[in-house]
Enzyme design. Structure first.
Site, PDB file in Angstrom:
ATOM      1  N   ASP A   1     -41.236 -16.212  28.129  1.00  0.00           N
ATOM      2  CA  ASP A   1     -41.840 -16.302  26.816  1.00  0.00           C
ATOM      3  C   ASP A   1     -43.234 -16.880  27.043  1.00  0.00           C
ATOM      4  OD1 ASP A   1     -42.440 -16.359  24.146  1.00  0.00           O
ATOM      5  OD2 ASP A   1     -40.566 -17.295  23.519  1.00  0.00           O
TER       6      ASP A   1
HETATM    7  C1  BGC Z   1     -42.490 -16.084  20.840  1.00  0.00           C
HETATM    8  C2  BGC Z   1     -42.106 -14.710  21.328  1.00  0.00           C
HETATM    9  C3  BGC Z   1     -43.297 -13.805  21.253  1.00  0.00           C
HETATM   10  C4  BGC Z   1     -44.421 -14.399  22.074  1.00  0.00           C
HETATM   11  C5  BGC Z   1     -45.680 -13.558  22.097  1.00  0.00           C
HETATM   12  C6  BGC Z   1     -43.717 -16.618  21.533  1.00  0.00           C
HETATM   13  O1  BGC Z   1     -44.164 -17.776  20.938  1.00  0.00           O
HETATM   14  O2  BGC Z   1     -41.419 -16.968  21.016  1.00  0.00           O
HETATM   15  O3  BGC Z   1     -41.051 -14.202  20.579  1.00  0.00           O
HETATM   16  O4  BGC Z   1     -42.956 -12.519  21.691  1.00  0.00           O
HETATM   17  O5  BGC Z   1     -44.754 -15.664  21.533  1.00  0.00           O
HETATM   18  O6  BGC Z   1     -46.310 -13.586  20.880  1.00  0.00           O
END
Ligand code: BGC
Length: 733
Positions: free
Chosen positions: A265
């Site tokens: 993530d």
């Molecule tokens: C989120 C993800 C997301 C990523 C990119 C993170 O903060 O938890 O679900 O895909 O950011 O935006």
């Protein structure tokens, strides 16, 4: 030209052809097997190139391998539409003018349709949009289990039941990937709250992990054949989930055979050693000094960048460790941006809007309907009063990474005006959630009193009041990075609803939410619809349901407890939720959602699987094809279903199974099959449902294996977890 000369020329050309063809490297030859192409490309890459391809070069891209002509890999959120373009190095919007997409309904709504075929269409439409926007990976779907109604991100997920989530996620993935765009199953695993999501350590039993929190991921990997999985922010048993010895290395890769890319993530990587050793393949979004500002080459500081490269040079890690990751990235590339046969995609098409609308219509849940308040046929009332901020608020903006910039978004008010005519609709805001970046025009909270008085005044003379409230995408509502602070509706809506009811008893409530909420007014109000974040076609879909053009057929993908403490996670107090900011202990264990309510005999306000329609269904007695089954059998269940109401409609028939004398504690019953059955008025259909005996297993943590006991099992046909229609006992030997 002389004959011999011509012949000679032809021979020469053929020879040239041979030479040229032979020179096409295997990795570029699309007639070759992907695995051969991967191995070939790998041998041509330098160590520096290998390390470069496994971490970000911008917020949402990785660099590929320019010297081999391997293109950059581009990603985008996800999961309900293709997010607007984001700046190279920071979270600012790029301010493009051609990135306004179709917003599909949130995944809670998709789950509420209980319709896997629709999930495939949804995935395909999203994949087409992503492909058109030149994305190689779309960052969704999310299948973290709905554990508490306070989780700010539940709206992005598929509810509380692992079987439902599994059934719905597989076709979504297949639909997306059909377009040569990778889906990304997230957030692996145990990211069930936003409160302290980046620090919290989850403690959960092996049984709950296997029986509740992992099955949808497993189905996505093994049946959906997903090409990427995103690691979660949180820890599990003291180790970061994104590079976790048990989760990513052993279970996901070794046990389930996942052959795609595990990406972090954004900012969930914490350590070079664990990232190298425990299954992380691609590092995204790490904050390094200066990344948000000006420092050059900040990406080199990623855990899987220079620090790794230096250790590879120094011999601390063997080249095999990086090869294993690069192989997966190359495989992903050949499946996506180096697949020249993938379709071109399409964007904001009529078909996509149609799918968005159909999912919305099929997902809306009718929870209460006394005196047949709904449907309100056009022409029935002169004066319809629409009250509520959510009738006009954009609900595709905000909420965190799932935010969308849309080409259009029909508000509920607009939808109602289109159906009933402007002259019959009066609107007043009723309450306000305050101005925000996206809603600078809405009133200050301090105006609440006057808004309430205005609504109450208008309610006096209205023929019917339609209240549009619920949650929204503000911080600490249905939004990423924080949980809700209270189970009650925000912004004084409970009081407003009471006041309105006192004045006008003919009131229909429409809640827009991705979560269960407290409903202290439920006994008073005659009718209630639970709507979700429905995306671009929200207003049209709601108006179609409210006016009876469509018959509601959505079912709750989670239980709605009467009060928060009736939910299993909350029952055990703070350490069980939200934790002490260091640890959270899942004390309810396997008894999540209806499993808790059933087993502990704590009746919810509305059960999992519940939802009304404008017609009525009659269930016949259920039969099985045998009385006794053995290990490899599949139980066949048959019963008749009749539409005995006045209009055509769809029922979601559900099959739950309980075990008589399990060796270990089991939930009273669990969902093992369901089907959405469409019936014309008066029509009867024979319904057949199938449950493989191996699906009756539980995870025996004493021997770390799935086990089916020889025992008696009770099958229940049901209209929801709380409404059993008939039951049959069978034996398993
Ligand atoms: C989120 C993800 C997301 C990523 C990119 C993170 O903060 O938890 O679900 O895909 O950011 O935006």
């Amino acid at each position: 030209m002389k004959k011999e000369f011509k012949f000679f020329l032809m021979l020469l050309m053929l020879l040239l052809c041979e030479v040229v063809c032979a020179q096409i490297p295997i990795y570029l030859d699309e007639t070759k097997d992907i695995e051969d192409r991967v191995e070939d490309a790998l041998t041509r890459m330098t160590l520096e190139e290998k390390v470069a391809i496994i971490h970000a070069q911008s917020k949402f891209s990785t660099p590929g391998c320019p010297h081999l002509g391997i293109p950059e890999l581009w990603m985008s959120d996800g999961p309900h539409g293709v997010r607007m373009e984001i700046q190279w190095d920071n979270w600012g919007h790029a301010q493009w003018t051609n990135d306004s997409c179709v917003a599909f309904p949130a995944l809670t709504c998709l789950a509420a349709t209980f319709n896997p075929n629709l999930s495939y269409e949804y995935g395909n439409a999203l994949g087409e949009e992503a492909r058109f926007r030149k994305k190689d990976v779309i960052l969704g779907p999310g299948v973290n289990i709905y554990r508490t109604p306070l989780n700010g991100r539940n709206f992005e997920y598929m509810g509380e039941d692992p079987y439902l989530a599994s059934q719905m996620v597989v076709p979504y993935i297949q639909g997306v990937q059909k377009n040569g765009v990778a889906a990304c199953l997230k957030h692996f695993a145990l990211n069930n709250q936003e409160y302290c999501r980046k620090e919290i350590n989850v403690e959960v039993s092996d049984r709950a992990l296997r029986e509740i929190y992992l099955p949808a991921f497993k189905a996505g990997v093994q049946e959906g054949k997903v090409w990427t999985v995103m690691g979660a922010y949180n820890k599990f048993r003291g180790q970061w989930a994104t590079h976790h010895e048990l989760l990513t290395k052993q279970i996901l890769k070794e046990e389930w055979g996942f052959d795609g890319v595990v990406l972090s993530d954004w900012g969930s990587t914490h350590d070079t050693h664990d990232a190298v050793m425990y299954g992380l393949d691609m590092e995204m979004g790490t904050r390094t000094d200066g990344l948000h500002y000006t420092e050059k080459m900040a990406y080199d500081k990623y855990y899987l960048a220079k620090p790794y490269l230096e250790k590879l040079y120094g011999g601390e890690y063997s080249e095999d460790t990086v090869d294993e990751k690069v192989r997966r990235v190359l495989r992903l590339t050949f499946r996506t941006n180096m697949n020249r046969k993938r379709p071109y995609g399409s964007f904001c098409t009529k078909e996509h809007y149609d799918i968005a609308r159909r999912v919305a219509e099929e997902g809306i849940v009718l929870l209460k309907n006394e005196n047949d308040l709904f449907p309100i046929l056009p022409g029935k009332y002169e004066k319809i009063l629409v009250v509520g901020n959510n009738a006009v608020r954009s609900l595709t903006v905000g909420g965190g990474s799932s935010e969308l910039k849309v080409e259009k978004e029909i508000s509920p008010l607009e939808g109602l005006r289109n159906v009933y005519g402007e002259e019959h609709i009066i609107f007043t805001e009723g309450y306000t959630s305050g101005p925000s970046k996206w809603h600078p025009h809405v009133a200050e909270i301090s105006k609440s009193d006057s808004l309430r008085q205005q609504a109450v005044e208008l309610a006096k003379s209205a023929d019917v009041v339609l209240f549009f409230g619920g949650l929204n995408k503000n911080h600490k509502q249905d939004s990423e990075s924080a949980d809700r602070m209270s189970y009650n509706l925000p912004y004084g809506q409970d009081e407003l609803l009471n006041d309105l009811y006192e004045i006008n008893k003919n009131i229909g409530v429409v809640l827009i939410s991705g979560n269960a909420v407290a409903m202290p007014w439920i006994d008073k109000i005659p009718a209630l619809i639970l709507s979700w974040y429905l995306g671009s076609e929200a207003g049209t879909a709601m108006a179609n349901i409210i006016s009876g053009k469509q018959n509601p057929s959505g079912r709750l993908p989670f239980s709605i407890p009467k009060k928060l403490e009736d939910n299993g996670a909350h029952f055990y107090g703070k350490l069980s939720y939200p934790g002490d900011s260091v640890n959270v202990l899942y004390k309810e264990d396997i008894l999540v959602g209806y499993r808790w309510h059933d087993t502990k005999k704590i009746a919810p306000l509305f059960s999992f699987g519940y939802g009304l329609t404008y017609t009525k269904f009659e269930y016949g007695k259920m039969h099985t094809d045998k009385e006794t089954y053995v290990k490899d059998d599949t139980i066949k269940v048959v019963f008749e279903l009749k539409n005995v109401g006045d209009v055509s409609g769809a029922e979601v028939v559900q099959l739950y199974v309980g075990q008589r004398r399990p060796q270990l504690e089991r939930p009273q019953k669990e969902l093992k099959a369901f089907r959405k059955v469409y019936l014309a008025q008066g029509e009867t259909k024979k319904v057949e449902l199938f449950v493989p005996v191996k699906e009756l297993a539980y995870f025996d943590d004493r021997i770390q294996e799935w086990v089916v006991d020889s025992d008696q099992f009770i099958l229940y046909s049901a209209a929801s977890a709380g409404e059993i229609k008939s039951s049959v006992k069978v034996n398993v030997k």
